[in-house]
Design an enzyme around this catalytic site. Structure first.
Site, PDB file in Angstrom:
ATOM      1  N   GLY A  46      -3.329  50.585  30.971  1.00  0.00           N
ATOM      2  CA  GLY A  46      -3.474  51.252  29.683  1.00  0.00           C
ATOM      3  C   GLY A  46      -4.347  52.481  29.803  1.00  0.00           C
ATOM      4  N   GLN A  51      -9.683  59.253  27.237  1.00  0.00           N
ATOM      5  CA  GLN A  51      -9.969  59.156  28.671  1.00  0.00           C
ATOM      6  C   GLN A  51      -9.468  60.361  29.464  1.00  0.00           C
ATOM      7  OE1 GLN A  51      -8.376  54.899  28.815  1.00  0.00           O
ATOM      8  NE2 GLN A  51      -9.935  54.893  30.418  1.00  0.00           N
ATOM      9  N   CYS A  90     -11.280  49.159  33.722  1.00  0.00           N
ATOM     10  CA  CYS A  90     -10.995  50.362  32.940  1.00  0.00           C
ATOM     11  C   CYS A  90     -10.936  51.548  33.890  1.00  0.00           C
ATOM     12  CB  CYS A  90     -12.110  50.561  31.912  1.00  0.00           C
ATOM     13  SG  CYS A  90     -11.950  52.061  30.933  1.00  0.00           S
ATOM     14  N   LEU A  91      -9.954  52.417  33.707  1.00  0.00           N
ATOM     15  CA  LEU A  91      -9.819  53.565  34.612  1.00  0.00           C
ATOM     16  C   LEU A  91     -11.023  54.506  34.534  1.00  0.00           C
ATOM     17  CD1 LEU A  91      -6.031  54.497  34.353  1.00  0.00           C
ATOM     18  CD2 LEU A  91      -7.196  53.158  36.098  1.00  0.00           C
ATOM     19  N   HIS A 132      -8.448  46.617  24.137  1.00  0.00           N
ATOM     20  CA  HIS A 132      -9.253  47.488  25.016  1.00  0.00           C
ATOM     21  C   HIS A 132      -9.035  48.960  24.654  1.00  0.00           C
ATOM     22  CE1 HIS A 132     -10.980  48.619  29.083  1.00  0.00           C
ATOM     23  NE2 HIS A 132     -10.343  49.721  28.758  1.00  0.00           N
ATOM     24  N   GLU A 133      -7.782  49.340  24.465  1.00  0.00           N
ATOM     25  CA  GLU A 133      -7.479  50.750  24.193  1.00  0.00           C
ATOM     26  C   GLU A 133      -7.874  51.154  22.773  1.00  0.00           C
ATOM     27  OE1 GLU A 133      -7.004  52.372  26.777  1.00  0.00           O
ATOM     28  OE2 GLU A 133      -6.412  50.708  28.059  1.00  0.00           O
ATOM     29  N   HIS A 136     -11.382  52.064  22.747  1.00  0.00           N
ATOM     30  CA  HIS A 136     -11.614  53.445  23.214  1.00  0.00           C
ATOM     31  C   HIS A 136     -11.517  54.438  22.055  1.00  0.00           C
ATOM     32  CE1 HIS A 136     -12.096  53.379  27.535  1.00  0.00           C
ATOM     33  NE2 HIS A 136     -11.011  52.654  27.715  1.00  0.00           N
TER      34      HIS A 136
HETATM   35 NI    NI Z   1     -10.393  51.659  29.386  1.00  0.00          NI
END
Ligand code: NI
Length: 159
Positions: A46, A51, A90-91, A132-133, A136
């Site tokens: 995701g 991000q 998480c990226l 999670h997203e 963000h």
């Molecule tokens: Ni993330």
């Protein structure tokens, strides 16, 4: 399509709230394509627009199953059900993983990239990814809500 630069831990933008998308125009379409490409490049499940430095409420998710990438614009979680204790990364926090409690199921409403309003239920990994997203988009990052003491650094594999 292009790979965009990932915003990483310590970048203040990750703590800012994203704004609603008012019109799904060409710029948003390009953003979506770039986000999908960037997510795939880093093997993420995701990615939220913040991000890649864009404070708009756009999310892409890919569980690498038959559904392919899913695009959620202006997502709202209407209902949460149950709990699951899951491992998460998480990226924006490369090579870091921790345990976290997420709902087992969520009801979410969003626009797809054509602007069609969709209301659906998601379970398990998809529910986790959506939560999670959406966090963000609120300027929240997973490391701030993990089960204390579970944060691990996993050495990346040599390529
Ligand atoms: Ni993330």
């Amino acid at each position: 399509m292009a790979i965009r630069n990932l915003r990483l831990e310590g970048d203040e933008i990750l703590y800012k709230k994203s704004r609603e998308v008012e019109e799904i125009d060409d710029r948003i379409q390009v953003l979506i394509d770039d986000m999908i490409e960037t997510m795939h490049k880093y093997n993420g499940v995701g990615l939220a627009a913040v991000q890649v430095g864009i404070l708009k409420r756009v999310i892409v998710i890919d569980l690498y199953d038959d559904n392919g990438p899913i695009v959620l614009i202006n997502p709202k979680i209407l209902k949460e059900k149950g709990e699951q204790e899951v491992e998460e990364g998480c990226l924006s926090f490369p090579n870091r993983f921790a345990k976290i409690i997420r709902p087992e199921e969520v009801t979410v409403e969003y626009l797809d990239r054509k602007g069609k309003k969709i209301k659906t239920k998601a379970k398990d990994l998809l529910a986790q990814a959506i939560c999670h997203e959406v966090d963000h988009l609120e300027g929240e990052v997973f490391v701030d809500k993990i089960i204390p003491g579970t944060l691990e650094y996993v050495e990346p594999e040599e390529k």
